[in-house]
Structures are given as structure tokens and as C-alpha cells.
Design an enzyme around this catalytic site. Structure first.
Site: not given
Length: 331
Positions: A57, A300
Site C-alpha cells: 500500500y 470519514q
């Protein structure tokens, strides 16, 4: 927050776990490091003590961000879940796909889980994460070029050295899990699962229920599709992999949103977002232990964590599932 144990281990993780793929920026159109750090810290403040990441990632970026975010946390109060077996810096194993890194440079991503590679990857992850042990170490994808036993033996060695606490797998089917367990004890399998992607109910879920293995559901919001915010004609940022992802085909967006429109009144009645309703349904499914949810910023992250407050009755769960049973996607 609620917490559940992984399999028969003593490793307890938060039911909503922070998924740090998007935080690394790679395949998501870049990242804002400080916002990602703030998102992880905001999650922790609401009881999200578990973070799932991987070297691939952002080619180390995600692990570095996780390390920065948790550096002031008590180490025994946070659970680090990371992975091995996807290399962009050597050409061994199986070529999985071609990509570009965050700087726009071409990279070839290989699935490779040879013993010496796993030992090396673990050392690099520990450095980036700023810790001396990993709570759950998972093979990222099956590697056709390396015997499963060789990969598992390497992880067993890391467990014996105290660098890893428990072993898990990702994207394994039941037969692969069974083979891996001939070498060491697995506590979990991390697999894709969402309202629109339920294939594991046929194979992995029954196996894990029978053998008391945890299921870590990744992409429970199907990479944003199940938020209800993706409309036909949506334009993704350059480098965002979702532009070519089958679930974001125009017709699939239309069909998915039609189902979401049917269950949204239930979310409205409860005063919660559609995303929170989706997450609660996911963690109530048979065999699903936790949901891995990504966030790009604190707002979020807070919304994801607060999904734990949603209550769904058996009748409401059945209503949602009955609507989903009618969904057929193309491609």
C-alpha cells in the site's frame, strides 16, 4: 466499540478495524499524509484499536503513516495487522499486475512468498511501523510459485522469534486454509465481502465457522460504491483504480443504487447514514468477525467508527438481505 477475538487466539480486535489501503495513496489517486494520520488517531479515540495495512500500500507509505499515527499510543492497546507476499522491488514469483507508484513510475507487482522474502519483508515492516512485533501477519495473496508449507514455516519462525504474534491469510479458499494449517495454526482469513460480493458464503464462511477461524471482511463498502454517493457518470481521479473496477460499471452502479434506495429509508428512520447501516449489516452476518473500513480523513473515520451504534433487529436484517438477494450485477 465492540471487540471480538480472532479464532481461538487471545488477540482481541475492534469490530470496526481501520483499513489503511487508501491511506497509502497507491491506486487511490494519492494521499495526504497528515489527513491519514489524523484519521487513524480519530478512529482510535472512538475505540478503533486495530489497524490493517500492508507494505504494498503505497510501497511502504501506508505502514509509515500507521507507524507515525500510533507512535504515542500504548503499544499493548493497539493491534497491528499487516501482510507479506507482494513485492514491487524484485522479480521473483508470479507477476500479478503492472501498476504505477505514487510518483507515477511504472512498477511490476509480484506475488512472492518465499521464506527468505518473508523474513526480509517482516524486518522492513517492523522498521516502518516503528514496533518490535506484529500482532497478525498475513499472506496477502496465494503464491502459486511457492509451496504453502514454505511460507507458513517462515511465519512460524517469526512467531517463535517473537516478531509476530499470530498468523493469518488473505484471499485463501477453504482448501488453501486447510493446507496451511498442516504447518501452523491460522487464526483468520481476510477476504472481500460486501452486500454486492458474497461469494465467500459458499466456501470460506462454512469452513471458518466449522473450524473457529475469524473472517476479516475487507471492502465492506465495496470501495465506496455502497455509500450511495457514487452516481452514473462519476469521474474518478487520475490513478484511481475504481475507474476500471467491475462493480463501478455504469449498469452496476445503477442496479446497486436501486437496491440502496430500498434500504435507505431504514437508515433514515434510525438517523444514521447509509454507510453505517451497511457496516452494521456486514458485521452481523454469520461468520464475519470484523469489517475493515478505510478512511481518508478524520470525518470519514469517525462516521465509520460510529456504525457500531446502529442496532438492527432480526426482522430488519432479514429485510435488508432479502433486497440484496434480488441484486444481479453484470460482468
Amino acid at each position: 466499540m465492540d471487540y471480538r477475538k480472532l479464532g481461538e487466539s487471545d488477540l482481541t480486535v475492534s469490530v470496526i478495524t481501520f483499513g489503511a489501503w487508501a491511506a497509502g495513496g497507491w491506486m487511490w489517486g494519492g494521499t495526504e499524509r497528515q489527513e491519514a494520520v489524523d484519521a487513524i488517531r480519530a478512529s482510535y479515540d472512538l475505540g478503533v484499536t486495530s489497524i490493517d495495512t500492508a507494505p504494498i500500500y503505497g510501497q511502504g507509505t501506508s505502514e509509515e503513516i500507521v507507524g507515525e499515527a500510533i507512535k504515542d499510543f500504548p503499544r499493548d492497546k493497539v493491534q497491528i495487522l499487516t501482510k507479506y507476499g507482494m513485492r514491487w522491488d524484485l522479480t521473483k514469483g508470479e507477476l500479478a499486475f503492472k501498476s504505477k507508484n505514487n510518483a507515477g513510475k511504472d512498477i511490476d507487482v509480484h506475488r512472492y512468498a518465499g521464506k527468505e522474502s518473508i523474513i526480509y519483508e517482516c524486518e522492513q515492516s517492523l522498521k516502518r511501523l516503528g514496533t518490535d512485533y506484529i500482532d497478525l501477519y498475513q499472506i496477502h495473496w496465494p503464491d502459486k510459485t511457492t509451496p504453502i508449507s514454505e511460507s507458513m514455516e517462515a511465519v512460524q519462525r517469526l512467531i517463535e522469534q517473537g516478531k509476530v504474534r499470530y498468523a493469518g491469510v488473505c484471499n485463501y479458499n477453504a482448501d488453501q486454509m486447510r493446507e496451511a494449517e498442516q504447518t501452523l495454526t491460522l487464526v483468520s482469513n481476510q477476504v472481500p465481502y460486501s452486500m454486492v460480493r458474497r461469494e465467500i458464503e459458499q466456501d470460506v464462511v462454512p469452513y471458518c465457522l466449522e473450524h473457529n477461524k475469524a473472517i476479516l471482511a475487507y471492502s465492506p463498502l465495496e470501495r465506496g460504491l455502497l455509500t450511495g454517493k457514487i452516481k452514473p457518470g462519476h469521474i474518478f481521479a487520475e490513478g484511481d483504480h475504481r475507474a476500471a473496477y467491475r462493480y463501478f460499471k455504469e449498469e452496476n452502479i445503477v442496479r446497486t443504487n436501486a437496491i440502496l434506495d430500498k434500504i435507505k429509508p431504514l437508515a433514515d428512520d434510525k438517523g444514521v447514514t447509509l454507510s453505517q447501516l451497511v457496516l452494521r449489516w456486514t458485521i452481523e452476518r454469520p461468520g464475519i468477525t470484523i469489517a475493515l473500513v478505510g478512511a481518508r480523513n478524520a470525518e470519514q473515520a469517525i462516521q465509520n467508527a460510529e456504525a457500531i451504534r446502529v442496532h438492527l433487529s432480526p426482522d430488519e436484517l432479514e429485510f435488508i438481505t432479502s433486497q440484496l438477494d434480488e441484486l444481479v450485477l453484470v460482468g
